[in-house]
Write a protein that holds these residues in place. Structure first.
Motif, short mmCIF file in Angstrom:
data_model
loop_
_atom_site.label_atom_id
_atom_site.label_comp_id
_atom_site.label_asym_id
_atom_site.label_seq_id
_atom_site.Cartn_x
_atom_site.Cartn_y
_atom_site.Cartn_z
N GLY A 1 -3.88 3.55 -1.53
CA GLY A 1 -4.38 3.38 -0.17
C GLY A 1 -3.34 3.72 0.88
N ARG A 2 -3.63 3.34 2.09
CA ARG A 2 -2.72 3.66 3.19
C ARG A 2 -1.51 2.72 3.18
N GLU A 3 -0.44 3.20 3.77
CA GLU A 3 0.79 2.41 3.84
C GLU A 3 0.66 1.34 4.92
N ARG A 4 0.85 0.08 4.54
CA ARG A 4 0.71 -1.03 5.49
C ARG A 4 2.02 -1.77 5.71
N PHE A 5 3.12 -1.27 5.15
CA PHE A 5 4.41 -1.93 5.31
C PHE A 5 5.06 -1.50 6.63
N ASP A 6 6.17 -2.13 6.96
CA ASP A 6 6.90 -1.84 8.20
C ASP A 6 7.49 -0.44 8.14
N ARG B 1 -7.14 -4.80 -8.70
CA ARG B 1 -7.09 -5.14 -7.27
C ARG B 1 -5.64 -5.19 -6.81
N MET B 2 -4.80 -5.86 -7.60
CA MET B 2 -3.38 -5.95 -7.29
C MET B 2 -2.73 -4.57 -7.31
N LEU B 3 -3.03 -3.77 -8.32
CA LEU B 3 -2.45 -2.43 -8.43
C LEU B 3 -2.87 -1.54 -7.26
N PHE B 4 -4.16 -1.54 -6.93
CA PHE B 4 -4.65 -0.68 -5.84
C PHE B 4 -4.11 -1.13 -4.49
N GLY C 1 0.80 -1.22 0.00
CA GLY C 1 0.00 0.00 0.00
C GLY C 1 0.83 1.27 0.00
N GLY C 2 0.33 2.28 -0.71
CA GLY C 2 0.97 3.59 -0.71
C GLY C 2 2.33 3.64 -1.39
N LEU C 3 2.65 2.67 -2.25
CA LEU C 3 3.97 2.65 -2.88
C LEU C 3 4.07 3.59 -4.08
N ARG C 4 2.94 4.12 -4.51
CA ARG C 4 2.93 4.97 -5.71
C ARG C 4 3.87 6.17 -5.55
N ARG C 5 3.87 6.79 -4.39
CA ARG C 5 4.71 7.97 -4.19
C ARG C 5 6.18 7.61 -3.96
N ARG C 6 6.43 6.43 -3.42
CA ARG C 6 7.80 6.04 -3.10
C ARG C 6 8.51 5.36 -4.27
N MET C 7 7.74 4.78 -5.19
CA MET C 7 8.34 4.04 -6.31
C MET C 7 7.66 4.47 -7.62
N TRP D 1 -11.79 -0.72 -7.74
CA TRP D 1 -11.65 0.58 -7.06
C TRP D 1 -12.61 0.69 -5.88
N PHE D 2 -13.85 0.25 -6.10
CA PHE D 2 -14.86 0.37 -5.04
C PHE D 2 -14.54 -0.56 -3.87
N LEU D 3 -14.13 -1.79 -4.17
CA LEU D 3 -13.93 -2.78 -3.12
C LEU D 3 -12.63 -2.57 -2.34
N TYR D 4 -11.61 -2.02 -3.00
CA TYR D 4 -10.30 -1.98 -2.35
C TYR D 4 -9.79 -0.57 -2.08
#
Length: 641
Positions: free
Chosen positions: A453-458, A445-448, A378-384, A535-538
């Motif tokens: 979304g929110r960052e869920r990594f460590d 689903r994989m892309l989203f 999650g949230g990797l769009r801005r970092r990568m 988009w709606f589900l995830y």
């Protein structure tokens, strides 16, 4: 030009030998340098040959005669190494070497810290050699050599991390399932030799029509067309190699290997071998409607059923793996619909965007310290950003949005299946059409989940963009993932393949007309609906997906467990083999061999010895009585005469 034909497959072989046997003399830098240079040389030579073939210069000849079957069959029964370089093989050569080159470069960054660095480069270069030998073959012997070679090297690569129990299980599974398909494949080749008297492609294709009405009885009183049996046997081999239902179970587990080999296996080498083989055998398949119907139905089932499984997976590599299974189902359905050029065109476009999806997933895995669960992303769009935008291009192409490569090839397949005449074509059409919605849903689903979304990594180990040695192949693969589809006019609707394929021509409205028409077709709107659903589900309502899964209950659980095929095969075949082995051990080894033959013979000899021992007392008076008794018996016998 014939020297280039030799360079194309044997340059990667030479690179594999140097990297594999050079050891500490070449070092890590030497290993990747020599293999990348070899594959680059092969790619450049393939481009030259491709241009030469476009000018009408083809080649079909023997390079080396291995052995001859004898004078009874004549020279046609020779087992030879030979090349058939036409438009079909030239296209495959360019695709295989280009994707392999990108994977080789990418591997420098991905495997940088792996102790098996040199061994891995040796294996992937050997894999490239094996696939090139397969696609350049002009006879069934060399085809079978390349067929088995890619299977062997895939076994080595899937189990590359051999200290993992799961990797060893996966490579054994892949090897054994492919042996099931290969059994049918070699039966098909044996039938070709028995009925045509040759293993060369061209004489077989030339003589196919003369054999069209000939039958063979597999069971007494049930005649089958010889060509139908040959084609179905060959297709069983393709079902194993290209992971078609129900021999699909090995492909998702191949994710146990490093990501670069996942990309190479799924995009341009092993799994496409079956598709290429059936396309090459199109003169035979066109003479058997039954065989084409089997191919068509199997393709439709694989496309939809495997796409549904992808919706339930959370491992990013497994989602892409099930996507490969689904896309291979599209290609197989196209083969069954006699749209061989559309199948090969989708093979080409799929090689680009699927390699990009795998390598993009690998870039994410590197950044997250080998985390593969999308629930921890999650949230990797801005970092990568480089990885994100190239991954987005691959996703759009995979869904089939007009203007991207995947649209042109996938739309051509859907139309071909709709217009097919083989029995079962309407069922297959419903499957591939519904699969458009499913593909869009699981891809986005994989892309989203990974990039939005929110960052869920460590948070203690924040990810960052991969090095250029990883992102450069992504950019280079993104380009053909967009523009490769623009060749549809020449490849699918034109006469690009010439005599290489038996093809049925359709009317082509031009690139612009075809693209604009795509916006009006059902596949486009189904794709948009799938993207909106994801988009709606995830993103919009993240918790909704779990509630939907719970509502479907047993049905969702069935799909999540891959329809139970793994458990069924483990119980029926693996468990059955163990039970049969135990039965042979107990009845054969313990009872028959040990109990009867070994211990039984010893007991018989012991009993016999005990009886003899009663007569051997060592007392002279007993011996004298026995001798007198014997004399009396002999005297009585002589007097009776």
């Amino acid at each position: 030009m014939q020297e280039l034909y030799l360079i194309i497959p044997f340059a990667p072989l030479a690179g594999a030998i140097v990297a594999g046997l050079g050891g500490r003399w070449v070092g890590r830098t030497g290993a990747h340098s020599v293999t990348i240079f070899a594959v680059l040389l092969s790619f450049l030579a393939s481009c030259v040959v491709f241009a030469d073939v476009l000018h009408g210069h083809t080649f079909n000849g023997t390079v080396y005669t291995w052995l001859s079957a004898g004078d009874a069959c004549g020279a046609r029964c020779g087992f030879e190494i030979g090349f058939l370089v036409d438009r079909l093989s030239a296209l495959m050569m360019v695709v295989v070497t280009f994707v392999s080159l990108m994977v080789h470069i990418y591997t420098i960054g991905y495997m940088a810290d792996d102790p098996g660095y040199q061994r891995f480069f040796s294996y992937i270069s050997l894999f490239t050699f094996s696939m090139l030998m397969l696609v350049m073959a002009n006879n069934f012997v060399q085809l079978f050599f390349g067929w088995e070679a890619v299977g062997l090297v895939s076994y080595l690569l899937i189990g590359f991390w051999y200290t993992r129990e799961s990797a060893i299980y996966a490579n054994l599974k892949a090897f054994l399932v492919n042996r099931v398909g290969d059994f049918g494949f070699i039966l098909g080749i044996a039938l070709v030799l028995a009925h045509f008297g040759t293993l060369q492609y061209q004489p077989v294709f030339d003589g196919a029509k003369a054999l069209a009405g000939q039958t063979i009885e597999i069971a007494p009183g049930h005649p089958w067309l010889v060509l139908t049996v040959i084609c179905i046997c060959l297709f069983i081999g393709a079902m194993g190699k290209s992971a078609q239902f129900p021999l699909h179970v090995w492909l998702p587990d191949s994710m146990e290997g490093p990501t670069p080999i996942s990309a190479l296996i799924h995009a341009a080498t092993m799994v496409t071998a079956g598709i290429f083989m059936v396309a090459r055998m199109s003169p035979l398949f066109e003479l058997s409607e039954t065989a084409r119907s089997v191919v068509l139905i199997i393709g439709g089932i694989t496309a939809l059923s495997m796409g549904l499984v992808a919706l339930t997976q959370y491992d990013i590599k497994r989602v892409v793996a099930y996507s490969t299974l689904s896309q291979l189902g599209y290609m197989t359905a196209a083969l069954g619909a006699s749209a061989y050029s559309a199948a090969m065109f989708h093979l080409m476009t799929h090689a680009f965007f699927k390699a990009l999806l795998f390598l993009g997933a690998g870039s994410v895995i590197i950044a997250l310290h080998h985390e593969q669960d999308m629930r921890r992303m999650g949230g990797l769009r801005r970092r990568m950003p480089w990885t994100y935008w190239t991954f987005l291009i691959a996703a759009i192409s995979s869904v089939g949005i007009p203007g991207f490569a995947g649209f042109y090839s996938k739309d051509a397949i859907i139309e071909a299946v709709h217009e097919a005449h083989a029995p079962g074509h309407f069922f297959a059409y419903l499957c591939v059409l519904a699969c458009v919605y499913v593909t869009a849903s699981y891809t986005f689903r994989m892309l989203f989940m990974a990039f939005h979304g929110r960052e869920r990594f460590d948070p203690e180990h924040p990810p960052h963009e991969s090095p250029i040695v990883v992102t450069l192949p992504l950019v280079l693969l993104a380009i053909p993932s967009i523009v490769a589809g623009y060749a549809i006019g020449a490849i699918v609707f034109g006469d690009y393949f010439g005599q290489s394929l038996v093809e049925r021509q359709s009317e082509y409205p031009g690139l612009a007309g075809y693209t604009l028409h795509g916006f009006l077709g059902a596949p486009f709107w189904l794709g948009i609906a799938g993207i909106v659903t994801a988009w709606f589900l995830y993103l919009k309502r993240p918790g909704t997906a779990d509630r939907v899964a719970r509502r479907f209950g047993p049905l969702y659980a069935l799909v999540e467990r891959k329809y139970g095929f793994d458990e069924l095969y483990a119980w029926l075949f693996a468990g059955g083999a163990r039970s049969l082995g135990r039965a042979f051990w107990r009845a054969g080894d313990q009872i028959l061999i040990d109990g009867v033959l070994v211990n039984g013979s010893a007991r018989v000899m012991g009993w016999f010895s005990g009886v003899i021992r009663l007569l051997q007392t060592g007392l002279l008076n007993q011996y004298a009585v026995a001798m007198l008794f014997g004399v009396l018996v002999l005297t009585f016998w002589f007097l009776r005469r």
